[in-house]
Design an enzyme around this catalytic site. Structure first.
Site, PDB file in Angstrom:
ATOM      1  CE  LYS A 248      -2.589 -10.568   8.822  1.00  0.00           C
ATOM      2  NZ  LYS A 248      -3.853 -10.264   8.172  1.00  0.00           N
TER       3      LYS A 248
ATOM      4  CE1 TYR B 102      -7.271  -6.107   3.260  1.00  0.00           C
ATOM      5  CE2 TYR B 102      -6.507  -7.809   4.765  1.00  0.00           C
ATOM      6  CZ  TYR B 102      -6.345  -7.070   3.604  1.00  0.00           C
ATOM      7  OH  TYR B 102      -5.276  -7.313   2.783  1.00  0.00           O
TER       8      TYR B 102
ATOM      9  CE1 TYR C 135      -4.260  -1.512  -0.016  1.00  0.00           C
ATOM     10  CE2 TYR C 135      -3.099  -3.171   1.277  1.00  0.00           C
ATOM     11  CZ  TYR C 135      -4.196  -2.785   0.509  1.00  0.00           C
ATOM     12  OH  TYR C 135      -5.221  -3.666   0.289  1.00  0.00           O
TER      13      TYR C 135
ATOM     14  CG  ASP D  30     -10.690 -14.002   7.215  1.00  0.00           C
ATOM     15  OD1 ASP D  30      -9.726 -14.498   7.819  1.00  0.00           O
ATOM     16  OD2 ASP D  30     -10.572 -13.118   6.331  1.00  0.00           O
TER      17      ASP D  30
HETATM   18  C1  PLP Z   1      -4.349 -10.382   6.784  1.00  0.00           C
HETATM   19  C2  PLP Z   1      -5.705 -10.899   6.566  1.00  0.00           C
HETATM   20  C3  PLP Z   1      -6.041 -11.555   5.367  1.00  0.00           C
HETATM   21  C4  PLP Z   1      -5.087 -11.702   4.215  1.00  0.00           C
HETATM   22  O1  PLP Z   1      -3.965 -12.452   4.534  1.00  0.00           O
HETATM   23  P1  PLP Z   1      -2.646 -12.339   3.615  1.00  0.00           P
HETATM   24  O2  PLP Z   1      -1.721 -13.355   4.200  1.00  0.00           O
HETATM   25  O3  PLP Z   1      -2.156 -10.922   3.779  1.00  0.00           O
HETATM   26  O4  PLP Z   1      -3.022 -12.623   2.219  1.00  0.00           O
HETATM   27  C5  PLP Z   1      -7.319 -12.058   5.255  1.00  0.00           C
HETATM   28  N1  PLP Z   1      -8.220 -11.925   6.239  1.00  0.00           N
HETATM   29  C6  PLP Z   1      -7.920 -11.308   7.403  1.00  0.00           C
HETATM   30  C7  PLP Z   1      -8.956 -11.213   8.481  1.00  0.00           C
HETATM   31  C8  PLP Z   1      -6.662 -10.766   7.600  1.00  0.00           C
HETATM   32  O5  PLP Z   1      -6.378 -10.119   8.741  1.00  0.00           O
END
Ligand code: PLP
Length: 439
Positions: free
Chosen positions: A285, A155, A27, A256
């Protein structure tokens, strides 16, 4: 750390010149590159800059480095695996680290999530989740159920399907409108964490499900914590209500947990706050303790059976680096390390310290709200922060925190001591106070 391990000023200048010529940061502009800080090593909760400056790390490298840096147990797992086999394809081949990891994930995640699809990054895990949902409905004879319903301020990553379910404003959907799948959005929950459901908070979702259930494959959301889309914490009753609605309208629920997974919210997985199981769940993550890029999408036998008894007979996805042994080995070690400690008491303690130490920020006139959940501390400002000014102020105090928009937040490695947490929080508050006084 070794103090001799620094660069000369002229080498630092050279490094930064090459960086601004060639390295496109996340970004970031390539035309007017933002300041970047050269880190040459990291140990425990400290990042070491090229000039020898030590920074207390409030970010855990975007939620990942839960055990801190240069951890002997994780280093050993990686080194031992590298000596055996750095990589092998997962097509037609299996290996002990992938098997152990999938079994472990099935064991520790909410009930019913037994089938594990390994992939490369969070965004890919979200793509996989969305494809699973769509292929499931297609396979059982309902091809019209292909849309996603999601929350504003969400997100889910930066690839196309993931982007299509990010907040339309912060995700700048208008620029990608011609190619993005058009999804359905409801407002972000108003019911706050630890509070009961506000009347009508689920109404918009219920109405959309009522009208559009025949075109909706799944509801996708971040359980309890909306991360990069706003750092908001919402009521467990809301999440439980979404589960009930999904069942009532025959729509899948995708959780997610890429940011929340592995303890960050005070539960191992945030779905546990509401005692629910999603149909599909994404983790990433912190999965490898920040060592390697790895993510996974988990689902139930109902979904895997639906897909595999359908037209294709297989799930149509297969990353080249799927189940990379180095990444799986360090993920196994990281999860074992987490579960070998009283991680929950530790996170609760972190939350109490963060609460204490960030509370005085409420008196700063530029601050709108302070909120803490588990190992996440958020100071929401009234206006977008001057990132460069705040960051250089924090660096002078020996602190690494990277704000975005109106949000100044910390999510430190779990190994941070309460003294270090105080230093971190007090530094953030002092920096915000100083910048407010300069206005
Ligand atoms: C960081 C994140 C993603 C994307 O993960 P990347 O490894 O950056 O592709 C998807 N969903 C959530 C909730 C996130 O915090």
């Amino acid at each position: 750390m070794n103090p001799i391990n620094t660069l000369l000023q002229h080498d630092i200048d050279h490094l930064l010149a090459l960086d601004s010529a060639h390295v496109w940061h996340p970004y970031a502009s390539m035309t007017t590159p933002p300041p970047v800080y050269p880190v040459i090593s990291a140990d425990g909760v400290y990042l070491q800059l090229a000039d020898g400056t030590q920074l207390l790390d409030g970010m855990a490298s975007w939620w990942c480095a839960i055990h801190g840096y240069n951890h002997p147990v994780l280093n050993q797992a990686l080194n031992e695996q590298a000596a055996k086999m750095a990589h092998v394809m997962l097509g037609g081949i299996t290996h002990p680290q992938a098997v152990a990891l999938c079994k472990k994930l099935a064991n520790i995640t909410p009930a019913g999530l037994e089938k594990v699809f390994l992939c490369d990054s969070g965004s890919v895990a979200v793509e996989v989740a969305i494809k699973m949902a769509i292929q499931y409905w297609y396979s059982i004879g309902q091809p019209n159920k292909h849309r996603m319903l999601t929350l504003r301020s969400g997100y889910h990553g930066d690839t196309f399907a993931a982007m299509s379910v990010c907040d339309p404003v912060t995700g700048m959907h208008h620029m990608f409108q011609r190619v993005l799948p058009q999804q359905l959005f409801v407002p972000s929950p108003r019911s706050k964490f630890d509070q009961p459901l506000l009347e009508d908070d689920l109404l918009a979702m219920q109405q959309l499900l009522e009208q559009e259930q025949h075109s909706i494959a799944a509801v996708i959301l971040e359980p309890i914590v909306q991360g990069a889309g706003g750092m908001k914490f919402y009521s467990a009753d809301y999440l439980a209500g979404v589960r009930t609605l999904c069942d009532a309208y025959d729509v899948l629920l995708i959780a997610d947990e890429i940011a929340t997974g592995f303890g960050r919210s005070g539960k191992l997985f945030a779905c546990e706050h509401a005692a629910i199981s999603p149909d599909i769940m994404c983790v990433g993550k912190a999965l490898t303790g920040g060592y390697m890029t790895l993510a996974a999408t988990l689902t139930t036998e109902r979904i895997s059976d639906g897909i595999c008894n359908g037209e294709a007979g297989v799930f149509m996805h297969g990353p080249t680096f799927m189940g990379n042994p180095l990444a799986c080995a360090v993920a196994n070690a990281s999860i074992d390390l987490l579960l070998s400690q009283d991680w929950q008491a530790n996170i609760i303690g972190m939350g109490q310290t963060l609460n204490d130490v960030l509370a005085p920020a409420r008196e700063i006139p530029t601050v709108a709200e302070v909120r803490v959940l588990g190992g996440i501390g958020v100071v929401e400002m009234r206006e977008p922060v001057d990132m460069a000014a705040l960051q250089s102020n924090l660096i002078k105090r020996g602190i690494w925190v990277r704000p975005f928009g109106r949000l100044v937040y910390v999510m430190p490695p779990f190994i941070m001591t309460s003294t270090q947490l105080r230093e971190l929080g007090e530094g953030v508050v002092a920096a915000l106070r100083e910048l407010a006084a300069q206005r």
